[in-house]
Design a protein around this motif. Sequence first.
Motif, PDB file in Angstrom:
ATOM      1  N   ARG A 194       4.583   6.544 -26.270  1.00  0.00           N
ATOM      2  CA  ARG A 194       3.535   5.864 -26.089  1.00  0.00           C
ATOM      3  C   ARG A 194       4.158   4.372 -27.130  1.00  0.00           C
ATOM      4  NH1 ARG A 194      -0.511   8.621 -26.438  1.00  0.00           N
ATOM      5  NH2 ARG A 194      -0.720   8.675 -28.666  1.00  0.00           N
ATOM      6  N   ALA A 195       4.443   4.829 -28.325  1.00  0.00           N
ATOM      7  CA  ALA A 195       4.571   3.732 -29.371  1.00  0.00           C
ATOM      8  C   ALA A 195       5.973   2.859 -29.062  1.00  0.00           C
ATOM      9  CB  ALA A 195       5.049   4.428 -30.563  1.00  0.00           C
ATOM     10  N   GLU A 196       7.071   3.425 -28.409  1.00  0.00           N
ATOM     11  CA  GLU A 196       8.210   2.710 -27.976  1.00  0.00           C
ATOM     12  C   GLU A 196       7.737   1.866 -26.920  1.00  0.00           C
ATOM     13  OE1 GLU A 196      12.554   2.286 -28.283  1.00  0.00           O
ATOM     14  OE2 GLU A 196      10.714   2.556 -29.722  1.00  0.00           O
ATOM     15  N   ALA A 197       7.181   2.465 -25.838  1.00  0.00           N
ATOM     16  CA  ALA A 197       6.540   1.394 -24.848  1.00  0.00           C
ATOM     17  C   ALA A 197       5.770   0.095 -25.335  1.00  0.00           C
ATOM     18  CB  ALA A 197       5.811   1.949 -23.950  1.00  0.00           C
ATOM     19  N   GLN A 198       4.914   0.454 -26.297  1.00  0.00           N
ATOM     20  CA  GLN A 198       4.000  -0.676 -26.913  1.00  0.00           C
ATOM     21  C   GLN A 198       4.973  -1.701 -27.619  1.00  0.00           C
ATOM     22  OE1 GLN A 198       1.085   1.843 -29.102  1.00  0.00           O
ATOM     23  NE2 GLN A 198      -0.245   1.855 -27.402  1.00  0.00           N
ATOM     24  N   ARG A 199       5.906  -1.087 -28.210  1.00  0.00           N
ATOM     25  CA  ARG A 199       6.676  -2.095 -28.889  1.00  0.00           C
ATOM     26  C   ARG A 199       7.521  -3.274 -28.083  1.00  0.00           C
ATOM     27  NH1 ARG A 199       7.664   2.447 -32.795  1.00  0.00           N
ATOM     28  NH2 ARG A 199       9.195   3.054 -31.519  1.00  0.00           N
ATOM     29  N   ALA A 200       7.796  -2.653 -26.865  1.00  0.00           N
ATOM     30  CA  ALA A 200       8.481  -3.322 -25.847  1.00  0.00           C
ATOM     31  C   ALA A 200       7.646  -4.270 -25.261  1.00  0.00           C
ATOM     32  CB  ALA A 200       9.166  -2.359 -24.852  1.00  0.00           C
ATOM     33  N   ARG A 201       6.357  -3.748 -24.974  1.00  0.00           N
ATOM     34  CA  ARG A 201       5.533  -4.697 -24.421  1.00  0.00           C
ATOM     35  C   ARG A 201       5.062  -5.890 -25.341  1.00  0.00           C
ATOM     36  NH1 ARG A 201       3.640   0.127 -21.225  1.00  0.00           N
ATOM     37  NH2 ARG A 201       2.300   0.872 -23.075  1.00  0.00           N
ATOM     38  N   ALA A 202       4.857  -5.362 -26.506  1.00  0.00           N
ATOM     39  CA  ALA A 202       4.442  -6.472 -27.512  1.00  0.00           C
ATOM     40  C   ALA A 202       5.450  -7.645 -27.737  1.00  0.00           C
ATOM     41  CB  ALA A 202       4.291  -5.772 -29.044  1.00  0.00           C
ATOM     42  N   ASP A 203       7.063  -7.201 -27.839  1.00  0.00           N
ATOM     43  CA  ASP A 203       8.046  -8.145 -27.892  1.00  0.00           C
ATOM     44  C   ASP A 203       7.817  -8.998 -26.627  1.00  0.00           C
ATOM     45  OD1 ASP A 203       8.875  -7.325 -29.972  1.00  0.00           O
ATOM     46  OD2 ASP A 203      10.644  -6.461 -29.443  1.00  0.00           O
ATOM     47  N   PHE A 204       7.521  -8.437 -25.409  1.00  0.00           N
ATOM     48  CA  PHE A 204       7.408  -9.064 -24.162  1.00  0.00           C
ATOM     49  C   PHE A 204       6.130 -10.231 -24.234  1.00  0.00           C
ATOM     50  CE2 PHE A 204       6.210  -8.995 -19.338  1.00  0.00           C
ATOM     51  CZ  PHE A 204       7.298  -9.808 -18.990  1.00  0.00           C
ATOM     52  N   LYS A 205       5.255  -9.892 -24.834  1.00  0.00           N
ATOM     53  CA  LYS A 205       4.214 -10.723 -25.088  1.00  0.00           C
ATOM     54  C   LYS A 205       4.259 -11.983 -25.911  1.00  0.00           C
ATOM     55  CE  LYS A 205      -0.694 -10.769 -26.937  1.00  0.00           C
ATOM     56  NZ  LYS A 205      -1.883 -10.133 -27.476  1.00  0.00           N
ATOM     57  N   THR A 206       5.152 -11.527 -26.931  1.00  0.00           N
ATOM     58  CA  THR A 206       5.673 -12.664 -27.809  1.00  0.00           C
ATOM     59  C   THR A 206       6.360 -13.591 -27.011  1.00  0.00           C
ATOM     60  OG1 THR A 206       5.771 -11.308 -29.601  1.00  0.00           O
ATOM     61  CG2 THR A 206       6.932 -13.402 -29.795  1.00  0.00           C
ATOM     62  N   LEU A 207       7.262 -13.418 -26.023  1.00  0.00           N
ATOM     63  CA  LEU A 207       8.010 -14.249 -25.207  1.00  0.00           C
ATOM     64  C   LEU A 207       7.305 -15.036 -24.317  1.00  0.00           C
ATOM     65  CD1 LEU A 207      11.226 -12.383 -24.342  1.00  0.00           C
ATOM     66  CD2 LEU A 207      10.948 -13.811 -26.123  1.00  0.00           C
ATOM     67  N   LEU A 208       6.343 -14.150 -23.607  1.00  0.00           N
ATOM     68  CA  LEU A 208       5.304 -15.106 -22.713  1.00  0.00           C
ATOM     69  C   LEU A 208       4.340 -15.853 -23.442  1.00  0.00           C
ATOM     70  CD1 LEU A 208       4.290 -11.816 -20.609  1.00  0.00           C
ATOM     71  CD2 LEU A 208       5.727 -13.844 -19.957  1.00  0.00           C
ATOM     72  N   THR A 209       3.985 -15.594 -24.617  1.00  0.00           N
ATOM     73  CA  THR A 209       3.078 -16.360 -25.172  1.00  0.00           C
ATOM     74  C   THR A 209       3.910 -17.656 -25.749  1.00  0.00           C
ATOM     75  OG1 THR A 209       1.878 -14.673 -26.282  1.00  0.00           O
ATOM     76  CG2 THR A 209       1.494 -16.597 -27.472  1.00  0.00           C
ATOM     77  N   ARG A 210       4.961 -17.425 -26.031  1.00  0.00           N
ATOM     78  CA  ARG A 210       5.796 -18.604 -26.658  1.00  0.00           C
ATOM     79  C   ARG A 210       5.990 -19.601 -25.352  1.00  0.00           C
ATOM     80  NH1 ARG A 210      11.166 -16.566 -28.463  1.00  0.00           N
ATOM     81  NH2 ARG A 210       9.911 -15.823 -29.968  1.00  0.00           N
ATOM     82  N   GLY A 211       6.207 -19.059 -24.377  1.00  0.00           N
ATOM     83  CA  GLY A 211       6.491 -19.914 -22.890  1.00  0.00           C
ATOM     84  C   GLY A 211       7.896 -20.650 -23.023  1.00  0.00           C
ATOM     85  N   ILE A 212       7.961 -21.678 -22.236  1.00  0.00           N
ATOM     86  CA  ILE A 212       9.295 -22.547 -22.099  1.00  0.00           C
ATOM     87  C   ILE A 212       9.069 -23.744 -22.666  1.00  0.00           C
ATOM     88  CG2 ILE A 212      10.004 -20.992 -20.244  1.00  0.00           C
ATOM     89  CD1 ILE A 212       9.111 -23.129 -18.182  1.00  0.00           C
TER      90      ILE A 212
END
Length: 320
Positions: free
Chosen positions: A302-320
């Motif tokens: 659970r913790a490892e999956a959450q870390r990956a999704r948190a990093d993905f969120k950061t990229l999505l929030t930043r946008g292009i």
Amino acid sequence: MPAPLDPVIAEIIPKLPLRDPATMTPQSARDSLRALAAARAAVPPPPVDAVQDIKVKGGAGPLDARVYRVGSAPAPTVVFFHGGGWVAGDLETHDRQARNLAIETGAVVVSVDYRRPPETRFPGAFEDAFAASSDVFGRVAEFGGDARRLGVAGDSAGGNLAAATAIACRDAGIRLAAQLLVYPVTDVVGGYADARENARFPSRAENAEGYFLSRAVMEWFAGHYLADSDHAADWRVSPLRATSLAGLAPAIVTTAWFDPLRDEGAAYAKALEAAGVGVSHHEGAGLIHGYFGLGDASEVARAEAQRARADFKTLLTRGI
């Protein structure tokens, strides 16, 4: 020294399906994954604000898809592809993963039910994945509503489709903000049966069996996906073989230490980085293939999956 296998997961492995290619059929593989999902029916799924079944465009006609929403404000839009060796898996088997992705990233997640082999072999699944993504992103106002924050995601064979779709999007001028590749298949040349090709990735021997997904089962999956073994060198099957990875969306790549696919996933992360693509690689210490679906039982997973999704969120929030 790598972290030892999570003891909770060690107890779960004997209960997991898809472990005997000698007796497995496409239908039995599908039934066993469905049964695994149904076995958790007593545990309420992660709550989202809205779930809607829709149709999206595929490579040869409409496809079933499911939309997950949290909130109503403008949000990123993520197209998600389920795993299951291309052959098995569907909207139901990966419902919880799609929900967690929506909850933890804030994105509108569109999970796509692409055509599966052996009924439809390569390039059917890829064509569906790219067509569905193009359709969703082309009418983004109906989903997250923000064309600057588009992403693709998938696990295992779905990670393979997400990686290939990201390349196709680049080539088509569709700008993605991020890609989440969860223990992806990246190099199918040799079909997991060729000794020389397998030697390029030591994890195929180190984790050949005993950790849920086996090398032999990957050989079975590849044999069903590809009607012609020569197709394996096509970047749409083996994104690691693409001529160029430059200009792709930033990527989160996860692998699992006790997974035959570990080293090809790590190789893809390194190849993206060498091409100038921003990459965050999560190595999945102590974990096996499929751990994103084991978070209810294993805190390590659970913790490892959450870390990956948190990093993905950061990229999505930043946008292009």
